[in-house]
Design a protein around this motif. Structure first.
Motif, PDB file in Angstrom:
ATOM      1  N   PHE A 262       0.089  -9.632   2.351  1.00  0.00           N
ATOM      2  CA  PHE A 262      -0.083  -9.369   0.917  1.00  0.00           C
ATOM      3  C   PHE A 262      -1.516  -8.928   0.621  1.00  0.00           C
ATOM      4  O   PHE A 262      -1.748  -7.939  -0.086  1.00  0.00           O
ATOM      5  CB  PHE A 262       0.270 -10.625   0.116  1.00  0.00           C
ATOM      6  N   ILE A 263      -2.504  -9.660   1.163  1.00  0.00           N
ATOM      7  CA  ILE A 263      -3.910  -9.367   0.897  1.00  0.00           C
ATOM      8  C   ILE A 263      -4.337  -8.078   1.587  1.00  0.00           C
ATOM      9  O   ILE A 263      -5.034  -7.237   1.002  1.00  0.00           O
ATOM     10  CB  ILE A 263      -4.803 -10.540   1.348  1.00  0.00           C
ATOM     11  N   VAL A 264      -3.923  -7.911   2.836  1.00  0.00           N
ATOM     12  CA  VAL A 264      -4.306  -6.715   3.601  1.00  0.00           C
ATOM     13  C   VAL A 264      -3.811  -5.451   2.906  1.00  0.00           C
ATOM     14  O   VAL A 264      -4.560  -4.496   2.690  1.00  0.00           O
ATOM     15  CB  VAL A 264      -3.757  -6.793   5.041  1.00  0.00           C
ATOM     16  N   THR A 265      -2.541  -5.425   2.561  1.00  0.00           N
ATOM     17  CA  THR A 265      -1.963  -4.207   1.982  1.00  0.00           C
ATOM     18  C   THR A 265      -2.382  -4.002   0.526  1.00  0.00           C
ATOM     19  O   THR A 265      -2.431  -2.879   0.053  1.00  0.00           O
ATOM     20  CB  THR A 265      -0.430  -4.225   2.108  1.00  0.00           C
ATOM     21  N   LEU A 266      -2.677  -5.109  -0.183  1.00  0.00           N
ATOM     22  CA  LEU A 266      -3.223  -4.962  -1.533  1.00  0.00           C
ATOM     23  C   LEU A 266      -4.595  -4.291  -1.476  1.00  0.00           C
ATOM     24  O   LEU A 266      -4.912  -3.413  -2.290  1.00  0.00           O
ATOM     25  CB  LEU A 266      -3.330  -6.326  -2.212  1.00  0.00           C
ATOM     26  N   SER A 267      -5.400  -4.687  -0.490  1.00  0.00           N
ATOM     27  CA  SER A 267      -6.708  -4.057  -0.305  1.00  0.00           C
ATOM     28  C   SER A 267      -6.553  -2.579   0.025  1.00  0.00           C
ATOM     29  O   SER A 267      -7.295  -1.723  -0.483  1.00  0.00           O
ATOM     30  CB  SER A 267      -7.477  -4.764   0.820  1.00  0.00           C
ATOM     31  N   MET A 268      -5.575  -2.266   0.889  1.00  0.00           N
ATOM     32  CA  MET A 268      -5.330  -0.875   1.245  1.00  0.00           C
ATOM     33  C   MET A 268      -4.843  -0.075   0.039  1.00  0.00           C
ATOM     34  O   MET A 268      -5.150   1.116  -0.100  1.00  0.00           O
ATOM     35  CB  MET A 268      -4.305  -0.806   2.380  1.00  0.00           C
ATOM     36  N   LEU A 269      -4.098  -0.714  -0.841  1.00  0.00           N
ATOM     37  CA  LEU A 269      -3.655  -0.058  -2.079  1.00  0.00           C
ATOM     38  C   LEU A 269      -4.861   0.408  -2.889  1.00  0.00           C
ATOM     39  O   LEU A 269      -4.915   1.568  -3.328  1.00  0.00           O
ATOM     40  CB  LEU A 269      -2.805  -1.033  -2.893  1.00  0.00           C
ATOM     41  N   PHE A 270      -5.843  -0.482  -3.074  1.00  0.00           N
ATOM     42  CA  PHE A 270      -7.027  -0.126  -3.854  1.00  0.00           C
ATOM     43  C   PHE A 270      -7.833   0.969  -3.156  1.00  0.00           C
ATOM     44  O   PHE A 270      -8.375   1.875  -3.807  1.00  0.00           O
ATOM     45  CB  PHE A 270      -7.897  -1.353  -4.094  1.00  0.00           C
ATOM     46  N   MET A 271      -7.910   0.889  -1.827  1.00  0.00           N
ATOM     47  CA  MET A 271      -8.650   1.908  -1.077  1.00  0.00           C
ATOM     48  C   MET A 271      -7.988   3.277  -1.218  1.00  0.00           C
ATOM     49  O   MET A 271      -8.663   4.297  -1.414  1.00  0.00           O
ATOM     50  CB  MET A 271      -8.742   1.504   0.398  1.00  0.00           C
ATOM     51  N   ALA A 272      -6.651   3.308  -1.119  1.00  0.00           N
ATOM     52  CA  ALA A 272      -5.922   4.574  -1.252  1.00  0.00           C
ATOM     53  C   ALA A 272      -6.102   5.153  -2.651  1.00  0.00           C
ATOM     54  O   ALA A 272      -6.291   6.362  -2.824  1.00  0.00           O
ATOM     55  CB  ALA A 272      -4.438   4.361  -0.958  1.00  0.00           C
ATOM     56  N   GLN A 273      -6.078   4.274  -3.652  1.00  0.00           N
ATOM     57  CA  GLN A 273      -6.253   4.728  -5.035  1.00  0.00           C
ATOM     58  C   GLN A 273      -7.650   5.319  -5.231  1.00  0.00           C
ATOM     59  O   GLN A 273      -7.809   6.373  -5.868  1.00  0.00           O
ATOM     60  CB  GLN A 273      -6.018   3.559  -5.984  1.00  0.00           C
ATOM     61  N   GLY A 274      -8.650   4.655  -4.673  1.00  0.00           N
ATOM     62  CA  GLY A 274     -10.018   5.145  -4.804  1.00  0.00           C
ATOM     63  C   GLY A 274     -10.247   6.448  -4.053  1.00  0.00           C
ATOM     64  O   GLY A 274     -10.879   7.378  -4.575  1.00  0.00           O
ATOM     65  N   LEU A 275      -9.721   6.542  -2.836  1.00  0.00           N
ATOM     66  CA  LEU A 275      -9.895   7.756  -2.044  1.00  0.00           C
ATOM     67  C   LEU A 275      -9.215   8.957  -2.694  1.00  0.00           C
ATOM     68  O   LEU A 275      -9.715  10.085  -2.601  1.00  0.00           O
ATOM     69  CB  LEU A 275      -9.334   7.545  -0.631  1.00  0.00           C
ATOM     70  N   SER A 276      -8.080   8.711  -3.355  1.00  0.00           N
ATOM     71  CA  SER A 276      -7.392   9.804  -4.043  1.00  0.00           C
ATOM     72  C   SER A 276      -8.290  10.436  -5.102  1.00  0.00           C
ATOM     73  O   SER A 276      -8.317  11.660  -5.270  1.00  0.00           O
ATOM     74  CB  SER A 276      -6.100   9.290  -4.703  1.00  0.00           C
ATOM     75  N   GLY A 277      -9.041   9.592  -5.818  1.00  0.00           N
ATOM     76  CA  GLY A 277      -9.945  10.098  -6.843  1.00  0.00           C
ATOM     77  C   GLY A 277     -11.200  10.736  -6.280  1.00  0.00           C
ATOM     78  O   GLY A 277     -11.809  11.598  -6.923  1.00  0.00           O
ATOM     79  N   LEU A 278     -11.581  10.331  -5.039  1.00  0.00           N
ATOM     80  CA  LEU A 278     -12.758  10.929  -4.420  1.00  0.00           C
ATOM     81  C   LEU A 278     -12.453  12.307  -3.845  1.00  0.00           C
ATOM     82  O   LEU A 278     -13.278  13.216  -3.908  1.00  0.00           O
ATOM     83  CB  LEU A 278     -13.285  10.013  -3.305  1.00  0.00           C
TER      84      LEU A 278
ATOM     85  N   SER B 210       0.805  -1.224   0.000  1.00  0.00           N
ATOM     86  CA  SER B 210       0.000   0.000   0.000  1.00  0.00           C
ATOM     87  C   SER B 210       0.834   1.269   0.000  1.00  0.00           C
ATOM     88  O   SER B 210       0.295   2.365  -0.138  1.00  0.00           O
ATOM     89  CB  SER B 210      -0.921   0.014   1.230  1.00  0.00           C
ATOM     90  N   MET B 211       2.163   1.150   0.147  1.00  0.00           N
ATOM     91  CA  MET B 211       2.987   2.334   0.373  1.00  0.00           C
ATOM     92  C   MET B 211       2.980   3.314  -0.803  1.00  0.00           C
ATOM     93  O   MET B 211       2.947   4.526  -0.606  1.00  0.00           O
ATOM     94  CB  MET B 211       4.423   1.921   0.689  1.00  0.00           C
ATOM     95  N   GLY B 212       3.019   2.802  -2.023  1.00  0.00           N
ATOM     96  CA  GLY B 212       3.101   3.678  -3.188  1.00  0.00           C
ATOM     97  C   GLY B 212       1.853   4.522  -3.369  1.00  0.00           C
ATOM     98  O   GLY B 212       1.912   5.756  -3.409  1.00  0.00           O
ATOM     99  N   MET B 213       0.692   3.884  -3.460  1.00  0.00           N
ATOM    100  CA  MET B 213      -0.550   4.639  -3.617  1.00  0.00           C
ATOM    101  C   MET B 213      -0.881   5.390  -2.341  1.00  0.00           C
ATOM    102  O   MET B 213      -1.533   6.439  -2.381  1.00  0.00           O
ATOM    103  CB  MET B 213      -1.694   3.696  -3.994  1.00  0.00           C
ATOM    104  N   GLY B 214      -0.416   4.871  -1.187  1.00  0.00           N
ATOM    105  CA  GLY B 214      -0.593   5.607   0.061  1.00  0.00           C
ATOM    106  C   GLY B 214       0.120   6.945   0.010  1.00  0.00           C
ATOM    107  O   GLY B 214      -0.407   7.963   0.466  1.00  0.00           O
ATOM    108  N   SER B 215       1.323   6.965  -0.553  1.00  0.00           N
ATOM    109  CA  SER B 215       2.075   8.223  -0.639  1.00  0.00           C
ATOM    110  C   SER B 215       1.340   9.239  -1.515  1.00  0.00           C
ATOM    111  O   SER B 215       1.345  10.443  -1.221  1.00  0.00           O
ATOM    112  CB  SER B 215       3.488   7.961  -1.178  1.00  0.00           C
ATOM    113  N   VAL B 216       0.693   8.772  -2.582  1.00  0.00           N
ATOM    114  CA  VAL B 216      -0.097   9.666  -3.430  1.00  0.00           C
ATOM    115  C   VAL B 216      -1.280  10.226  -2.646  1.00  0.00           C
ATOM    116  O   VAL B 216      -1.580  11.430  -2.704  1.00  0.00           O
ATOM    117  CB  VAL B 216      -0.588   8.923  -4.687  1.00  0.00           C
TER     118      VAL B 216
END
Length: 318
Positions: A118-134, A66-72
């Motif tokens: 792997f699953i937890v942080t992959l889910s957080m990656l998608f959440m961070a990506q979605g929140l960035s667009g919201l 989740s770190m990459g999309m989290g940083s965005v």
């Protein structure tokens, strides 16, 4: 001769990086110019922060996707607060608190609920990506201007960007913690064997949560540095590219992907290696698609070399 062989084996990333500098200098003398070296030091800061947080997570036997999309996302949080208040104080506090909270949430799910990292942080990656667009509709930007962003993004001290000096200082602190404190020893023990760590009296859940909180904090710092370097924030930034470069840096630097082994110095040299590769391919006008092919081949070769070195060390220990 055996001593020389051991020196080369233990410090292979240093020699490879220096050899790489020589090769690119011969191809393009402009590579070794002070301006280009300064540019590299600035470009690697967000990657380095991602790599440092990822280092502790991987050594502990986990991974944080989740770190990459989290940083965005954290860069956008800073930008939104700046846009609302005209200052950075509340934005910086929001980034630090939210990044620690995300890390804590990831750590609790992995440590307490025993869910795969792997699953937890992959889910957080998608959440961070979605929140960035919201938070900011796609296509819109928030421009970041003022003393703070100019200071970290453009000003230098003794020829080095302040952002790079911050990164070096954080690596030094991490080196001390990793090599000279109990917590660093606990992280290594956890990565080698969670069961043995428990038998040794280590609170493994606390260590797991701690490394994920540090990873989240590094992601927040990366978002801050990303925003100061670019001068604006918007959804759709390539956070996953930062993540992959950060993981590549620590792997090339000798961190064992299975956990339990790695050095802060090796991670830093791996970061320089990735920064030199990225900069040189741009300097030589290599097409983007070949960037990825080349880096993928380098990572694969580094992973194989590190595995062989690890196996040889295991054989020597026996």
């Amino acid at each position: 001769m055996p001593a020389i062989g051991k020196l080369l084996r233990e410090n292979n990333i240093i020699f490879v990086t220096l050899a790489l500098c020589l090769v690119f200098y011969l191809i393009s003398p402009r590579f070794m110019s002070l301006d280009n070296m300064s540019a590299i030091s600035r470009q690697i800061v967000p990657i380095g922060l991602i790599a440092l947080g990822q280092f502790f997570v991987v050594v502990s036997g986990n991974i944080d996707l989740s770190m990459g999309m989290g940083s965005v996302l954290f860069a956008i949080v800073l930008g939104v607060f700046f846009g609302m208040t005209g200052g950075v104080e509340l934005g910086l506090i929001a980034v630090i608190v939210s990044s620690l909270a995300v890390g804590f949430f990831n750590g609790v799910l992995v440590a307490k609920l025993k869910l795969p990292a792997f699953i937890v942080t992959l889910s957080m990656l998608f959440m961070a990506q979605g929140l960035s667009g919201l938070i900011i509709p796609r296509g819109q930007q928030i421009f970041l201007m003022g003393g703070f962003f100019r200071f970290l993004g453009a000003e230098k001290f003794l020829g080095f960007y302040w952002s790079f000096l911050f990164l070096v200082a954080l690596f030094v602190i991490a080196y001390i913690v990793y090599n000279h404190t109990r917590w660093g020893a606990y992280v290594i023990a956890l990565g080698n064997s969670e069961e043995n760590a428990k038998l040794a009296g280590i609170n493994v859940d606390r260590v797991k949560i701690g490394v994920f909180m540090f990873s989240g904090l590094c992601s927040g710092f990366a978002g801050i540095m990303l925003s100061t370097r670019m001068g604006f924030v918007q959804p759709g930034l390539d956070g996953n590219g930062l993540l992959l470069d950060g993981i590549a840096a620590i792997i090339i630097g000798g961190t064992l992907i299975l956990g339990g082994r790695g050095t802060i110095g090796g991670a830093f040299w791996g970061l320089l290696f990735i920064g030199i590769i990225n900069n040189s391919l741009n300097l030589l006008n290599v097409e983007d698609v070949w960037h990825q092919v080349f880096k993928g081949a380098v990572i694969l070769a580094a992973l194989g070399a590190n595995w062989v070195l690890w196996q040889s060390r295991q054989a020597e220990a026996q």
